[in-house]
Write a protein that holds these residues in place. Structure first.
Motif, PDB file in Angstrom:
ATOM      1  N   THR A 163       0.824  -1.212   0.000  1.00 55.27           N
ATOM      2  CA  THR A 163       0.000   0.000   0.000  1.00 55.27           C
ATOM      3  C   THR A 163       0.855   1.259   0.000  1.00 55.27           C
ATOM      4  N   GLU A 168      -1.942   7.119  -5.579  1.00 53.78           N
ATOM      5  CA  GLU A 168      -3.266   7.749  -5.595  1.00 53.78           C
ATOM      6  C   GLU A 168      -4.152   7.150  -4.507  1.00 53.78           C
ATOM      7  N   PRO A 169      -4.508   7.919  -3.486  1.00 54.14           N
ATOM      8  CA  PRO A 169      -5.412   7.400  -2.445  1.00 54.14           C
ATOM      9  C   PRO A 169      -6.743   6.926  -3.009  1.00 54.14           C
ATOM     10  N   GLU A 170      -7.196   7.586  -4.081  1.00 54.81           N
ATOM     11  CA  GLU A 170      -8.479   7.194  -4.676  1.00 54.81           C
ATOM     12  C   GLU A 170      -8.410   5.781  -5.253  1.00 54.81           C
ATOM     13  N   ALA A 171      -7.257   5.438  -5.847  1.00 51.73           N
ATOM     14  CA  ALA A 171      -7.104   4.099  -6.421  1.00 51.73           C
ATOM     15  C   ALA A 171      -7.132   3.040  -5.327  1.00 51.73           C
ATOM     16  N   ALA A 173      -8.636   3.347  -2.447  1.00 47.10           N
ATOM     17  CA  ALA A 173     -10.007   3.300  -1.938  1.00 47.10           C
ATOM     18  C   ALA A 173     -10.903   2.479  -2.860  1.00 47.10           C
ATOM     19  N   ARG A 174     -10.680   2.605  -4.167  1.00 50.23           N
ATOM     20  CA  ARG A 174     -11.485   1.824  -5.116  1.00 50.23           C
ATOM     21  C   ARG A 174     -11.199   0.330  -4.976  1.00 50.23           C
ATOM     22  N   LYS A 176     -10.121  -1.227  -2.259  1.00 52.86           N
ATOM     23  CA  LYS A 176     -10.719  -1.678  -1.003  1.00 52.86           C
ATOM     24  C   LYS A 176     -12.219  -1.886  -1.165  1.00 52.86           C
TER      25      LYS A 176
END
Length: 367
Positions: A163, A168-171, A173-174, A176
């Motif tokens: 991790t 990209e935090p968004e990637a 989150a997607r 997860k």
């Protein structure tokens, strides 16, 4: 073969997910002393720094007292040999077994080997499946490889690795969210968190004979208020644009009255006979009419049903039947209608309820 079944944990995950790295980290925990590790992986295993002695039969004695058995044949033979060594004194103590699968493996055959052998089932109990997912390549891997989807779907614990390499935090989150949709009952844990250790990853089975405790809610992956368990109607499911995800579904069935053993036996037999190849995993607890004070534990992988076992009492005070299904291209409505048929109870959207209830084979397509 042994008085107290030895817990077996399956460590799986696609190629490059970091299984051996996590294994090395875990084996340093004193809680995993006297643990046998069975490695079914291609290539070298990076545990040389732990080795103090290598025996000619493939048994490796680790510095922390653990054992590592490199698979030389079938898993069943390896497990049977471990028990034989324990009984003959060649191994003085064996508290746990960890099976690390090859990254290309469908975990179902491994689970079947543990659950299906008539002798080994007396010596070992399946504790749980720990699946590692590479946070960098996980999305692509799930798109391209059905084995990776199956590994996630049958997991009791999902560990996200690498991790720190995701920009990209968004990637992240997607990914997860995708894992949680594939397997709502398994917690998703970041490998970097302190929680990744013995307490978080092991003892996730229903019943620990050593402590005589049972945690039904944890085993079934239920939230505190049972939000996913309802009787008599369908559940909401997320739509997925990914290639394999829409084929995998997790749903639950709850029935609040005792069930005759013959009815639950018929239900499980017909389900495995007609759609066993699509049943990635099923686990649950059943209130049997003949003995309602002792819950019956059922656990299946594809067509293989683990021998049902009764707990001494209801651990959480909640009686009834709770079954969790993880399926691949299996219609949820079929499962619900079949259960309604064998229990002679109403089911929603059953075209010919009277005919179905009088002949459960009709719903199974066997009449």
């Amino acid at each position: 073969m042994t008085q107290v079944p030895i817990p077996v944990s399956v460590l799986t995950g696609f190629l490059g997910a970091g299984k051996t790295t996590l294994l090395n980290r875990l084996l340093k925990d004193p809680a995993l002393s006297d643990t046998a590790v069975i490695i079914n992986e291609f290539g070298d295993v990076a545990i040389d720094h732990l080795l103090v002695e290598r025996s000619s039969d493939g048994i490796i004695q680790l510095a922390d007292g653990c054992l590592c058995c490199t698979v030389r044949g079938e898993l069943v033979d390896t497990l049977a040999d471990l028990v034989d060594q324990l009984q003959t004194g060649r191994i003085s103590k064996l508290k746990r077994v960890i099976v690390e699968t090859t990254g290309l493996a469908d975990p179902a055959p491994v689970l079947q080997s543990i659950m299906g052998h008539p002798a080994l089932v007396q010596a070992f109990r399946l504790d749980g499946v720990i699946t590692l997912v590479d946070a960098v390549n996980g999305g692509t891997t799930l798109d391209d490889h059905l084995e990776a989807v199956r590994q996630v779907a049958v997991a009791d614990r999902i560990v996200l690795t690498k991790t720190d390499l995701v920009d990209e935090p968004e990637a992240l989150a997607r990914l997860k969210a995708r894992l949680e949709a594939l397997n709502p009952s398994a917690p998703v844990i970041d490998v970097r968190t302190p929680e990744v250790g013995f307490a978080a990853l092991f003892e996730c089975g229903l019943y620990n004979p050593e402590t005589k405790t049972a945690d039904v809610r944890r085993w079934l992956g239920e939230e505190a208020d049972h939000p996913r368990l309802h009787h008599g109607h369908q559940h909401d499911h997320h739509d997925h644009e990914h290639r394999h995800d829409s084929s995998v579904r997790t749903f639950s069935l709850v029935y609040d009255r005792p069930v005759p053993f013959s009815a639950i036996e018929t239900f499980l037999d017909l389900l495995r006979l007609t759609h066993g190849d699509k049943l990635l995993r099923m686990k649950g607890i059943v209130e049997i009419a003949e003995d309602p004070s002792r819950p019956l534990v059922v656990h299946a992988v594809q067509r293989l049903l683990h021998p049902p076992a009764s707990l001494p009492s209801w651990p959480d005070g909640v009686r009834g039947t709770r079954l969790v299904f993880i399926t691949l291209d299996m219609p949820e409505d079929y499962v619900r209608r079949l259960f309604a048929a064998v229990t002679n109870t109403p089911a929603i959207d059953t075209p010919d309820r009277d005919a179905v209830q009088s002949n459960p084979l009709a719903i199974a397509g066997l009449s």
